[in-house]
Motif scaffolding. Structure first.
Motif, PDB file in Angstrom:
ATOM      1  N   ALA A   1       6.914 -46.564  23.491  1.00 32.10           N
ATOM      2  CA  ALA A   1       5.902 -46.079  24.425  1.00 32.10           C
ATOM      3  C   ALA A   1       5.429 -44.678  24.059  1.00 32.10           C
ATOM      4  O   ALA A   1       4.307 -44.284  24.389  1.00 32.10           O
ATOM      5  CB  ALA A   1       6.458 -46.096  25.842  1.00 32.10           C
ATOM      6  N   SER A   2       6.267 -43.916  23.357  1.00 31.28           N
ATOM      7  CA  SER A   2       5.907 -42.545  23.003  1.00 31.28           C
ATOM      8  C   SER A   2       5.325 -42.408  21.605  1.00 31.28           C
ATOM      9  O   SER A   2       4.720 -41.386  21.271  1.00 31.28           O
ATOM     10  CB  SER A   2       7.132 -41.626  23.124  1.00 31.28           C
ATOM     11  N   GLU A   3       5.477 -43.450  20.769  1.00 32.61           N
ATOM     12  CA  GLU A   3       4.956 -43.362  19.398  1.00 32.61           C
ATOM     13  C   GLU A   3       4.613 -44.754  18.881  1.00 32.61           C
ATOM     14  O   GLU A   3       5.496 -45.587  18.686  1.00 32.61           O
ATOM     15  CB  GLU A   3       5.975 -42.701  18.470  1.00 32.61           C
TER      16      GLU A   3
ATOM     17  N   PHE B   1       8.348 -53.709  23.670  1.00 28.28           N
ATOM     18  CA  PHE B   1       8.716 -52.914  22.504  1.00 28.28           C
ATOM     19  C   PHE B   1      10.072 -53.345  21.955  1.00 28.28           C
ATOM     20  O   PHE B   1      10.249 -53.493  20.739  1.00 28.28           O
ATOM     21  CB  PHE B   1       8.750 -51.420  22.856  1.00 28.28           C
ATOM     22  N   ASP B   2      11.028 -53.541  22.842  1.00 26.80           N
ATOM     23  CA  ASP B   2      12.364 -53.954  22.423  1.00 26.80           C
ATOM     24  C   ASP B   2      12.345 -55.347  21.816  1.00 26.80           C
ATOM     25  O   ASP B   2      12.979 -55.597  20.786  1.00 26.80           O
ATOM     26  CB  ASP B   2      13.322 -53.909  23.613  1.00 26.80           C
ATOM     27  N   ARG B   3      11.613 -56.280  22.440  1.00 28.93           N
ATOM     28  CA  ARG B   3      11.569 -57.647  21.929  1.00 28.93           C
ATOM     29  C   ARG B   3      10.936 -57.711  20.541  1.00 28.93           C
ATOM     30  O   ARG B   3      11.432 -58.423  19.653  1.00 28.93           O
ATOM     31  CB  ARG B   3      10.807 -58.547  22.906  1.00 28.93           C
TER      32      ARG B   3
ATOM     33  N   GLY C   1       2.663 -53.336  26.343  1.00 31.23           N
ATOM     34  CA  GLY C   1       3.959 -52.675  26.422  1.00 31.23           C
ATOM     35  C   GLY C   1       3.923 -51.403  27.237  1.00 31.23           C
ATOM     36  O   GLY C   1       4.952 -50.974  27.780  1.00 31.23           O
ATOM     37  N   LEU C   2       2.759 -50.788  27.362  1.00 25.69           N
ATOM     38  CA  LEU C   2       2.621 -49.563  28.156  1.00 25.69           C
ATOM     39  C   LEU C   2       2.465 -49.855  29.639  1.00 25.69           C
ATOM     40  O   LEU C   2       2.511 -48.936  30.460  1.00 25.69           O
ATOM     41  CB  LEU C   2       1.412 -48.755  27.662  1.00 25.69           C
ATOM     42  N   SER C   3       2.250 -51.108  29.971  1.00 24.87           N
ATOM     43  CA  SER C   3       2.024 -51.489  31.364  1.00 24.87           C
ATOM     44  C   SER C   3       3.320 -51.991  31.984  1.00 24.87           C
ATOM     45  O   SER C   3       3.906 -52.960  31.506  1.00 24.87           O
ATOM     46  CB  SER C   3       0.960 -52.589  31.444  1.00 24.87           C
ATOM     47  N   ALA C   4       3.776 -51.347  33.029  1.00 19.93           N
ATOM     48  CA  ALA C   4       4.969 -51.812  33.745  1.00 19.93           C
ATOM     49  C   ALA C   4       4.653 -53.159  34.389  1.00 19.93           C
ATOM     50  O   ALA C   4       3.530 -53.374  34.861  1.00 19.93           O
ATOM     51  CB  ALA C   4       5.373 -50.785  34.799  1.00 19.93           C
ATOM     52  N   PRO C   5       5.599 -54.099  34.435  1.00 22.13           N
ATOM     53  CA  PRO C   5       6.986 -53.977  33.964  1.00 22.13           C
ATOM     54  C   PRO C   5       7.184 -54.559  32.570  1.00 22.13           C
ATOM     55  O   PRO C   5       8.233 -55.126  32.280  1.00 22.13           O
ATOM     56  CB  PRO C   5       7.744 -54.797  35.002  1.00 22.13           C
TER      57      PRO C   5
END
Length: 347
Positions: free
Chosen positions: A292-294, A266-268, A257-261
């Motif tokens: 991504a922040s927590e 996270f949403d899914r 989830g931290l890797s684009a794209p």
């Protein structure tokens, strides 16, 4: 081919321990109600007409849930997970000798075309190794539980592992692939899209989250029903293993989830979590993996305890249906075996 042979060969090496469980029902409140009723009667004056004799209607009794019932419920969840990981690693389900037992026996609905259960072509060798190890453990759990139950072990019922748009059950009903149905219900995909958990690494991990996350809560929820310490110890061992699996899956999803794209992961995951929570009542029994922040890699309550579900709540989730009395659907399109198979209203 050698990997598959080695994989199936591990079944013969599973450890066997004795195990049994028993549930008890707490009953209270009747004495207080009776006392209140007698007080009311004593305050009434006598008259010449005797009070009619009223025969109370006995309250319906529920057969106590036995140790075997609980173990068989756990066994069927292991059938589901074991087949999922077995297909992902080898392209085949669990061996035939691990599917027999009491009740109706059926196979795995793999689907056809896009979304059919099959071996995953892993691009990341690390995730491939995770899948392989988890598959070994799930087969060992199936073997272990069947050994403890002996002739009381239930057979593997119909299991829907397909992500296809539509599949046909052994009973002739046409239903959507379970993974696609779950993803559509959660809003992860559109109403006409499919979700194939065997298509790639990310989809495999999301499919794993759908199943293993529920397995952890199921074992936590059953812990309170176990009275024999020996069996509690064995159950705690399986719960710990499932929690390790879930931690690996959630951590892998978080890293991706931290890797684009892939930030939409996270949403899914949160949508799937919310959907499951809506199926099992008003209590908080599910959590996503954070943002991504927590991070939220370990789903726990305020006391840091892993979340738990009752058997009833687990059935609602795996049937993909919160309706009272539901006995089939979702990942078990023709229901499950054993005495724990129907649902009642969740709190």
């Amino acid at each position: 081919m050698n990997d598959k042979i080695d994989f199936l060969a591990t079944i013969e090496k599973a450890e066997h321990q004795r195990m049994a469980r028993r549930n008890f029902i707490r009953m209270c409140g009747g004495a207080a109600a009776m006392t209140g009723g007698l007080s009311l009667l004593s305050a009434c004056g006598d008259d010449d007409t005797p009070d009619p004799v009223v025969t109370p209607t006995p309250a319906p009794t529920q057969a106590p849930v036995t140790d075997a019932d609980i173990l068989n419920f756990a066994l069927q969840l292991e059938y589901l997970e074991g087949n999922y990981y077995s297909y992902a690693v080898t392209g085949a389900g669990i061996p035939a000798n691990l599917r027999t037992g009491t009740g109706f026996q059926s196979g795995v609905i793999t689907g056809s075309g896009d979304g059919a259960a099959r071996a995953v072509n892993f691009s990341d060798p690390v995730i491939a190794q995770y899948a392989r190890e988890i598959a070994y453990d799930e087969l060992a759990h199936i073997t272990f539980l069947r050994t403890q139950l002996g002739s009381a072990a239930v057979a593997q019922p119909s299991i829907n592992l397909s992500g296809s748009a539509a599949v046909v059950t052994p009973g002739g009903a046409t239903v959507p692939g379970a993974f696609t149905a779950a993803a559509r219900a959660a809003g992860v995909i559109g109403a006409n899209e499919i979700f194939d958990p065997f298509a790639n690494d990310i989809n495999f991990l999301i499919g794993s989250y759908l199943l293993t996350d529920v397995g952890v809560t199921a074992y936590r929820g059953s812990a309170r029903l176990i009275t024999n310490k020996t069996y509690l110890d064995a159950s705690a061992g399986i719960l710990a293993t499932e929690a390790y699996h879930d931690g690996v899956i959630r951590s892998s999803l978080y890293a991706l989830g931290l890797s684009a794209p892939a930030t939409s992961i996270f949403d899914r995951i949160q949508r799937i979590s919310d959907s499951r929570d809506a199926l099992d009542g008003s209590t908080d029994t599910d959590q996503g993996i954070g943002t991504a922040s927590e991070a939220n890699l370990v789903p726990t309550d305020a006391n840091g305890l892993v979340l738990g579900r009752t058997a009833n709540q687990v059935l609602n989730v795996v049937f993909l249906n919160a309706a009272v009395g539901t006995q089939r659907g979702g990942f078990f399109p023709e229901g499950v075996n054993g005495n724990i198979r129907t649902t009642v209203a969740n709190p």
